[in-house]
Design an enzyme around this catalytic site. Sequence first.
Site, short mmCIF file in Angstrom:
data_model
loop_
_atom_site.label_atom_id
_atom_site.label_comp_id
_atom_site.label_asym_id
_atom_site.label_seq_id
_atom_site.Cartn_x
_atom_site.Cartn_y
_atom_site.Cartn_z
N TYR A 123 -22.36 12.67 -0.68
CA TYR A 123 -23.62 13.04 -0.04
C TYR A 123 -24.36 14.14 -0.77
CZ TYR A 123 -22.55 10.23 3.99
OH TYR A 123 -22.30 9.18 4.82
N LYS A 190 -7.94 9.26 0.01
CA LYS A 190 -7.64 8.10 -0.81
C LYS A 190 -7.25 8.63 -2.19
CE LYS A 190 -7.60 3.61 -0.97
NZ LYS A 190 -6.69 2.81 -0.17
N ASP A 223 -7.62 4.12 4.75
CA ASP A 223 -7.57 2.72 5.20
C ASP A 223 -6.49 2.53 6.26
OD1 ASP A 223 -6.02 3.46 3.01
OD2 ASP A 223 -5.83 1.45 2.20
N ASP A 247 -18.14 10.19 8.04
CA ASP A 247 -19.31 9.51 8.59
C ASP A 247 -18.90 8.16 9.19
OD1 ASP A 247 -21.89 8.88 9.19
OD2 ASP A 247 -22.46 8.32 7.15
#
Length: 354
Positions: A123, A190, A223, A247
Site C-alpha cells: 500500500y 507468507k 493461506d 485488508d
Amino acid sequence: MRTVTLIPGDGIGPEVAEATRRVVDATGVGIEWEVHEAGLPAIERYAAPLPPHVLTSIRTNKVALKGPVTTPVGTGFRSINVALRQELDLYASVRPCVLYPGVPSRYESIDLVVVRENTEDLYEGIEFEEGSREVEKLRGYVKYMHGFEIAKDAGVSVKPISISATEAIVRFAFEFALRRRRRRVTLGHKANIMKFSDGVWLENGIKMADTYRSVGFEEMQVDELAMWLAHAPEELDVIVLPNLYGDIISDLCAGLIGGLGLAPGMNLGKEYAVFEPTHGSAPDIAGQGRANPIAMILSAVLMLRHLDRPAEANSIEQGVARVLAEGRVRPADLSPEGRSSSTTEIAEAIIETL
Ligand code: ATP
C-alpha cells in the site's frame, strides 16, 4: 464534557452518523460533537475532500468518529482515508468481529479481532506502470543485479516491510490483547515465499512476541489462516497481519459475522484515534433511510471504551445484541426479503433498551 470530532461523511454516512449520535447521546455520556464535513460535501464547499480545519479539529480533540467518505476517482484528490492515516500516523487498524445471536451465520460463536498494519507493504504506492520508462529501467536493474527476467509486459508493485513498523504493530497487538484480556495472538505471514519482506515481519514479530509471555502466540501462513477462519473461526482470537493480508482477511471476517453493516473499526496511532465503520458510502442506497447503522454504532462503542466510558459502551453493545437476538429489528442488509427496518427504527429500538 468530552469533545469529539464527528465527520458524517457522504452517501449513507450522514444517515448512519445521525443514528449513532442519537444512540450515544441517549446514554447521557455527555459528548460534545464538533461536526465537520469531509468527502463530497467538502469538495463542493471548500474544493477539498479533507479541508485542513478538519485535521486541526481531530488534532485538538484527539478522537474522531467518522462515517464513510467517497474520494471521487480521476479528480486528482488523494484518498481521504489514506490522507488521514498518513497525516495522523494511524498505524494500526483494528476490526473486532463478534457474531451476535440472531444474526444469520454458518457459525455458532465468533469473537475475534483483526489488527492490521496500516502504513506500509504493497500500500505504500511504490508502483511501476506497465510499458513505462521506469519499469524498463527496473527490468534492466533486476536483470543486472539478480539475473531475473521480469516479463516485458508486466506492471510492478513494491512491497516494503520494515523492522520498526513490524515491531510497532505486533507490540500494539499484544498490548491490546493484554488490556482486553485476550488469550492468544496469531501472526499471519507468507515468509516461505516472500523471504525478505514477510521474513522481516515473521522474524521480528516472533522476537516481539517473546517479550509478552503471558499472552499465547502462534504464527501461521496466511493461506492456512484463511482456511481456519472458514473452518473454525471460534478458534481464533487476536490476529495480527501486514497491510494487504489485513485488508483481505478483515473483510472476510466481516462476512463471517453477518456482513459490512455489522462490522465496526478503528484506526489508532500514538496520539490520535479515528473510529469508523468498515463499509463504504454505499451510494446505491444513500438517502433512502434503509442503511444499517449498527456498524457505526458499534464503532462508537469502541470509541467510548477508548474514552474510558465502559458503562455506556457496554450498555449500547448489549442493546445492539438484544435487538438483534430478539429480532426487534430487521436491517436491510440482513433481510434482503420482506420488510426491513429503517435506519431510524434501528436507532430507536437500541435507545429503548438503554
Ligand atoms: P467503497 O466506498 O469501499 O468503494 P461502497 O460504498 O461501494 O464501497 P461497500 O461499503 O463495499 O460499498 O458496500 C457494498 C454494498 O453493501 C453497498 O453498495 C450496499 O448495498 C451494501 N451496504 C454496505 N454498507 C451497508 C449498510 N451499512 N447498510 C446496508 N447496506 C450496506
